[in-house]
Scaffold this motif. Structure first.
Motif, short mmCIF file in Angstrom:
data_model
loop_
_atom_site.label_atom_id
_atom_site.label_comp_id
_atom_site.label_asym_id
_atom_site.label_seq_id
_atom_site.Cartn_x
_atom_site.Cartn_y
_atom_site.Cartn_z
N LYS A 1 -15.49 9.32 6.87
CA LYS A 1 -16.35 9.23 8.05
C LYS A 1 -17.71 8.61 7.75
O LYS A 1 -18.40 8.17 8.65
N ILE A 2 -18.07 8.59 6.46
CA ILE A 2 -19.34 7.98 6.10
C ILE A 2 -19.33 6.50 6.50
O ILE A 2 -20.36 5.92 6.80
N LEU B 1 -9.49 12.61 11.29
CA LEU B 1 -9.67 12.41 9.86
C LEU B 1 -8.67 11.38 9.35
O LEU B 1 -7.59 11.23 9.91
N GLU B 2 -9.09 10.70 8.30
CA GLU B 2 -8.20 9.73 7.67
C GLU B 2 -7.46 10.44 6.54
O GLU B 2 -8.07 11.11 5.71
N ALA B 3 -6.14 10.30 6.53
CA ALA B 3 -5.33 11.13 5.64
C ALA B 3 -5.58 10.87 4.15
O ALA B 3 -5.66 11.78 3.35
N MET B 4 -5.73 9.60 3.78
CA MET B 4 -5.83 9.26 2.36
C MET B 4 -7.19 9.61 1.77
O MET B 4 -7.30 10.10 0.66
N GLN B 5 -8.27 9.29 2.52
CA GLN B 5 -9.60 9.43 1.96
C GLN B 5 -10.24 10.77 2.28
O GLN B 5 -11.24 11.15 1.69
N GLY B 6 -9.67 11.48 3.26
CA GLY B 6 -10.29 12.75 3.63
C GLY B 6 -11.50 12.56 4.50
O GLY B 6 -11.75 11.49 5.04
N ALA B 7 -12.28 13.63 4.63
CA ALA B 7 -13.42 13.63 5.54
C ALA B 7 -14.48 12.61 5.12
O ALA B 7 -15.22 12.08 5.96
N ALA B 8 -14.56 12.33 3.81
CA ALA B 8 -15.61 11.41 3.34
C ALA B 8 -15.49 10.02 3.96
O ALA B 8 -16.45 9.27 4.01
N ALA C 1 -18.42 10.78 16.08
CA ALA C 1 -17.86 10.55 14.75
C ALA C 1 -17.47 11.87 14.10
O ALA C 1 -16.43 11.97 13.44
N MET C 2 -18.29 12.88 14.31
CA MET C 2 -18.04 14.14 13.61
C MET C 2 -16.95 14.97 14.28
O MET C 2 -16.12 15.56 13.60
N PRO D 1 -16.54 9.88 -3.87
CA PRO D 1 -15.26 10.57 -3.61
C PRO D 1 -14.11 9.62 -3.32
O PRO D 1 -12.96 9.93 -3.62
#
Lengths: 217, 227, 41
Positions: free
Chosen positions: A34-35, A25-32, A19-20, A96
């Motif tokens: 991944k939670i 990465l998802e473009a709209m939401q950013g790294a968060a 996962a890390m 976020p």
């Protein structure tokens, strides 16, 4: 250490690594975003564990087999761990991505109530000293708790459809590209495996504790 | 419902109510607690800042829950002295009738308190003493049925433990959530002058809750007694 | 893209710690029971 614990632990680590480091990465939401990979699978396990508590409780009241009670006890404890993970990661993800720590949407509210039912169940176990009474009372609570869940779901549904509410930023659920989907499914699988490992260990503890108590040691 | 069952339940209820009436201390405590709570809430949530129509329902149902819990606490507590519960169990009375009787006594207790507290809330928050008052009292009755079903069962489970007063709310409050939500949503619409029909989904859920949990708790009660 | 990695690091760390703490709790309770079993033989 039991082989299942080692395998489950390794699997969870592998999931985290994937996962890390190996999921885009998802473009709209950013790294968060991944939670999501640890939040949603934990929620699935939390509800599954409680469903099993309810089934084991009903079977225990019917068949009176102590092993069913020990299973319920173990599943409840493992379940509350996963529920706690959901309750912690939810707000950390929500802040976020949705702009708010908490919303009273169906899933979060259901998980919150589930958490309280679990906690009540575990406290009740701790407080009733007589082993047989403990088993029966908790079985009743387990079944009633399961019956409550649909009413909470309905409550939230009615609340949201009949009640004007503030607009909260909520991302559209994206159709997941393959790599993200694989990570998510992997997480579902390994968290379930972790649950089974916890369950086995906790069940063994319960069995040995009851055996020692019965032998007067 | 077979007549012997109803008779047995009524006898149990009458016994509980007779004990309660001798001293009335639990009733007075619950009543005074509720009235004091109205005062505290009035100052905590200033009705000059928010309209009383918006505040009153919330205050009403929070007090309902907590005064209800006070009443529920005593329902099995009274059996602990002289192991009165054993005597009750030896009697040729079906276990479920004991539950029905205790729940009925609790229901009458809760409604007795509400008959005084609901008008008091209407008074303090300056609401009209019209049809709305009767609707809210009816709502309290339907809500109380669910509250008392769950509360009586859990009361039976925790009465013997050392943390009974803490455990009862802890176990019961998740179950009270749908009750309070439905009651608060309905009463706030009714008090604001909306027709009752608008709150029909909430009322249907409340009635469904009552039916499901009265049945489930009655069936579960024998498991909470010693073999 | 919003810069919010801090949230996800915190979340993953907390999840790992939670699972680890529970695993340790299970291990310690199992060990205590084993000790009880041996000592009462």
């Amino acid at each position: 250490m039991h082989w299942l614990s080692v395998v489950a632990g390794a699997a969870v680590v592998a999931t985290f690594v994937r996962a890390m480091f190996f999921t885009p990465l998802e473009a709209m939401q950013g790294a968060a975003q991944k939670i999501f990979y640890v939040h949603a699978p934990a929620a699935w396990v939390a509800f599954m564990a409680f469903g099993l508590v309810a089934v084991a409780s009903a079977l225990y009241l019917w068949l009176k087999d102590e092993r069913l009670d020990r299973f319920a006890e173990s599943s409840a404890e493992a379940g509350v761990v996963f529920t706690t993970v959901v309750m912690i990661t939810g707000p950390i993800w929500g802040r976020p991505v949705w702009g708010t720590w908490w919303t009273w949407d169906a899933r979060l509210t259901l998980t919150l109530i589930l958490w309280f039912i679990y906690l009540g169940y575990l406290v009740l176990r701790g407080v009733i000293e007589d082993r047989a009474m403990q088993a029966r009372f908790c079985a009743v609570l387990g079944i009633l708790g399961a019956m409550l869940i649909p009413f909470i779901h309905l409550s939230v549904y009615l609340f949201r459809t009949l009640h004007p509410r503030p607009i909260v930023m909520k991302p559209e659920a994206p159709s997941l590209p393959n790599e993200m989907l694989v990570t998510l499914l992997l997480a579902f699988g390994t968290f379930t495996l972790l649950y089974v490992a916890f369950l086995r260990a906790r069940y063994a503890i319960a069995t040995q504790r009851d055996r020692l108590a019965a032998e007067g040691r | 419902m077979p007549p012997e069952f109803a008779r047995a339940a009524w006898l149990v209820a009458r016994k509980d109510l007779a004990i309660e009436f001798r001293t009335k201390s639990a009733f007075y405590s619950a009543l005074v607690f509720s009235l004091l709570a109205i005062v505290v809430f009035y100052f905590a949530w200033d009705p000059t800042a928010v309209a009383s129509v918006d505040l009153a329902p919330g205050v009403l149902w929070v007090i309902f829950i907590f005064s209800g819990l006070l009443g529920l606490n005593r329902s099995f507590g009274m059996e602990l002295a002289d192991r009165a519960l054993d005597a009750l169990l030896v009697a040729p009375v079906p276990r479920e009738a004991i539950f029905a009787g205790k729940a009925l006594a609790n229901l009458l207790f809760v409604m007795g308190v509400q008959l005084l507290v609901v008008p008091a809330v209407f008074l303090v928050y300056n609401l009209a003493f019209g049809v709305e008052l009767l609707v809210v009292l009816g709502l309290a009755l339907v809500a109380a049925i669910g509250l008392v079903a769950v509360g009586t069962l859990f009361s039976a489970m925790v009465s013997n433990t050392r943390l009974a007063e803490l455990l009862l709310p802890m176990l019961a409050l998740p179950f009270f959530v749908p009750i309070v939500l439905a009651a608060a949503q309905t009463s706030s619409r009714v008090i604001a002058g909306r027709p009752v029909a608008e709150s029909l989904p909430w009322l249907q859920m409340l009635v469904a809750f009552d039916i499901v949990f009265v049945s489930a708790c009655t069936l579960a009660f024998p498991y909470t007694l010693e073999d | 893209m919003p810069q919010n990695e801090g949230y996800y690091y915190a979340a993953y760390a907390i999840v790992a710690v939670t699972y680890a703490l529970y695993a340790v709790s299970l291990w310690r309770r199992a060990r205590a029971l084993k000790a009880r079993e041996e000592s009462s033989r």
